[in-house]
Each structure stands twice: as C-alpha cells, then as structure tokens.
Design a protein around this motif. Structure first.
Motif, PDB file in Angstrom:
ATOM      1  N   ALA A  80      -6.580   6.269   4.462  1.00  0.00           N
ATOM      2  CA  ALA A  80      -7.651   5.373   5.389  1.00  0.00           C
ATOM      3  C   ALA A  80      -6.957   6.095   6.826  1.00  0.00           C
ATOM      4  O   ALA A  80      -7.823   6.245   7.587  1.00  0.00           O
ATOM      5  N   ASP A  81      -5.783   6.784   7.299  1.00  0.00           N
ATOM      6  CA  ASP A  81      -5.856   7.704   8.008  1.00  0.00           C
ATOM      7  C   ASP A  81      -7.128   8.542   8.240  1.00  0.00           C
ATOM      8  O   ASP A  81      -6.951   8.958   9.673  1.00  0.00           O
TER       9      ASP A  81
ATOM     10  N   THR B 226      -2.574   6.074  -0.471  1.00  0.00           N
ATOM     11  CA  THR B 226      -3.311   4.597   0.287  1.00  0.00           C
ATOM     12  C   THR B 226      -3.908   4.878   1.796  1.00  0.00           C
ATOM     13  O   THR B 226      -4.488   5.241   2.831  1.00  0.00           O
ATOM     14  N   HIS B 227      -1.611   5.329   2.619  1.00  0.00           N
ATOM     15  CA  HIS B 227      -2.207   5.139   4.106  1.00  0.00           C
ATOM     16  C   HIS B 227      -2.478   6.202   4.789  1.00  0.00           C
ATOM     17  O   HIS B 227      -3.306   6.678   5.754  1.00  0.00           O
ATOM     18  N   ARG B 228      -2.490   7.377   3.971  1.00  0.00           N
ATOM     19  CA  ARG B 228      -2.838   9.338   3.834  1.00  0.00           C
ATOM     20  C   ARG B 228      -4.121   9.174   4.013  1.00  0.00           C
ATOM     21  O   ARG B 228      -5.212   9.370   4.788  1.00  0.00           O
TER      22      ARG B 228
ATOM     23  N   LEU C 186       1.138  -0.861  -0.568  1.00  0.00           N
ATOM     24  CA  LEU C 186      -0.136   0.072  -0.034  1.00  0.00           C
ATOM     25  C   LEU C 186       0.644   0.980   0.000  1.00  0.00           C
ATOM     26  O   LEU C 186       1.363   1.504   0.956  1.00  0.00           O
TER      27      LEU C 186
ATOM     28  N   TRP D 163     -11.073   1.339   6.880  1.00  0.00           N
ATOM     29  CA  TRP D 163     -10.663   0.335   7.789  1.00  0.00           C
ATOM     30  C   TRP D 163     -12.023  -0.698   8.245  1.00  0.00           C
ATOM     31  O   TRP D 163     -12.178  -2.222   7.663  1.00  0.00           O
TER      32      TRP D 163
ATOM     33  N   ALA E   2       1.909   4.944   0.027  1.00  0.00           N
ATOM     34  CA  ALA E   2       1.263   6.898   0.863  1.00  0.00           C
ATOM     35  C   ALA E   2      -0.012   6.860   0.935  1.00  0.00           C
ATOM     36  O   ALA E   2      -0.485   7.730   1.836  1.00  0.00           O
TER      37      ALA E   2
END
Length: 187
Positions: free
Chosen positions: A53-54, A49-51, A45, A60, A47
């Motif tokens: 999701a956060d 996608t991480h941003r 995943l 999630w 960066a």
C-alpha cells in the motif's frame, strides 16, 4: 413471463449470509486466540500489505472506490426490493389462437378505485395490478375517515368490489393485499 425476484434473492442472501458468517466466525476465533495468542494480537493487515500500500499510491483510493461501488450496488438491490413489477395489462383469453382481449391495468384499477371511493367514509383508494396475466394480484390502499364503519368497509371491499373485479377478469379469485389507513379529517 413471471419476473419474481424471490428465489434469486433468497439464494443470494443465503450465500452472502454464509460468507459473512464464516468470515465473522473466523475473526471471532482469531480474536479469542483460537489460532494462537500471537495471531490474536497481530494486526489484521500484515507487513507485506502495508509495504504494498505504501509503494502504490493507487491502493487506498482503489479500496475506497470498490467500497463505494459495493455500497451503491447494495442500495440499488435494496431499492429494487421495494418495487414489485407492475402489470401493464391483462390478456383475458388463455388461448391466443382463438383471439385475444387485452385489458389495460389502468382501466381495471381505475374502476376498482372509483367503486371503493364511493363507499361511505372512504377518502381515497389506490389500486395496483401486479403479477402476470395468468396470475394477477392486486395491491389496494384505502384511506378512510372515522365516520366509516371499518367492518362494513372491509366486508364491502371483499364481497362487492373484489367479487366484481374477479368477475370482470373471469377469475374465481384474485390474490389481494388490502391496506386500510385511518386519516384524520374528512375532505
């Protein structure tokens, strides 16, 4: 109406197999570095996608819900494979304009079970009528004891019980699966 799931299942399984094979081959190629060494060691995943999701608390839980739904659909499909469509009854005349004789599947299977249960050494017999009125099939489970002569039992089922069934259904033959199971003790 013949509701066989076979062709649909084969098509679905082929498509699913192709998608999973392509995805697996791509993942293997990436892991082996065929797309470059940088991609092989990079996280799956990115960066972005991480941003995302956060920044979105529902992400999630939505992924988990989608996975649960897919798992339940898979379990439902798998359980549907075990159930063959049971035939409720038969229509004996091919031309309904001249009249029709309807015969319940229970009457057919009960007669077959009763006859086979009278054979020496047979503990129980369970029959199930499947398919359609035009193409009936029989699934037969017979539990027998050690005192039964297996060759004679199989011969009598084939030559007597199933021949009588074919005669009663006015058919030359009825495809049949016979499962014989040895049971420990006589009842």
């Amino acid at each position: 109406m013949d509701r066989r799931p076979g062709p649909t299942n084969r098509t679905g399984l082929v498509l699913l197999g192709l998608v999973l094979a392509v995805a697996g081959a791509a993942a293997l190629a990436r892991g082996l570095g065929l797309f470059g060494d940088g991609r092989a060691s990079a996280p799956v995943l990115g960066a972005g996608t991480h941003r995302f999701a956060d920044g979105h608390g529902w992400f999630w839980p939505a992924v988990v819900a989608a996975a649960v739904v897919l798992a339940l659909l898979g379990l439902g499909w798998l359980s549907a494979q075990r159930r063959a469509p049971k035939l409720p009854g038969l229509t004996l005349e091919p031309d309904a304009s001249a009249g029709a004789t309807h015969l319940s599947a229970k009457a057919v299977t009960s007669a077959l079970e009763s006859e086979i249960e009278e054979y020496p050494g047979v503990q129980s017999a369970r029959a199930r009528l499947l398919g359609s009125s035009r193409r009936p099939k029989v699934r037969l489970n017979v539990a027998y004891s050690r005192r039964a002569d297996l060759a004679d039992l199989r011969h009598r089922i084939d030559e007597e019980a199933l021949r009588r069934l074919c005669g009663a259904l006015e058919r030359d033959s009825v495809p049949t699966v016979v499962r014989l199971r040895l049971v420990a003790a006589d009842r």
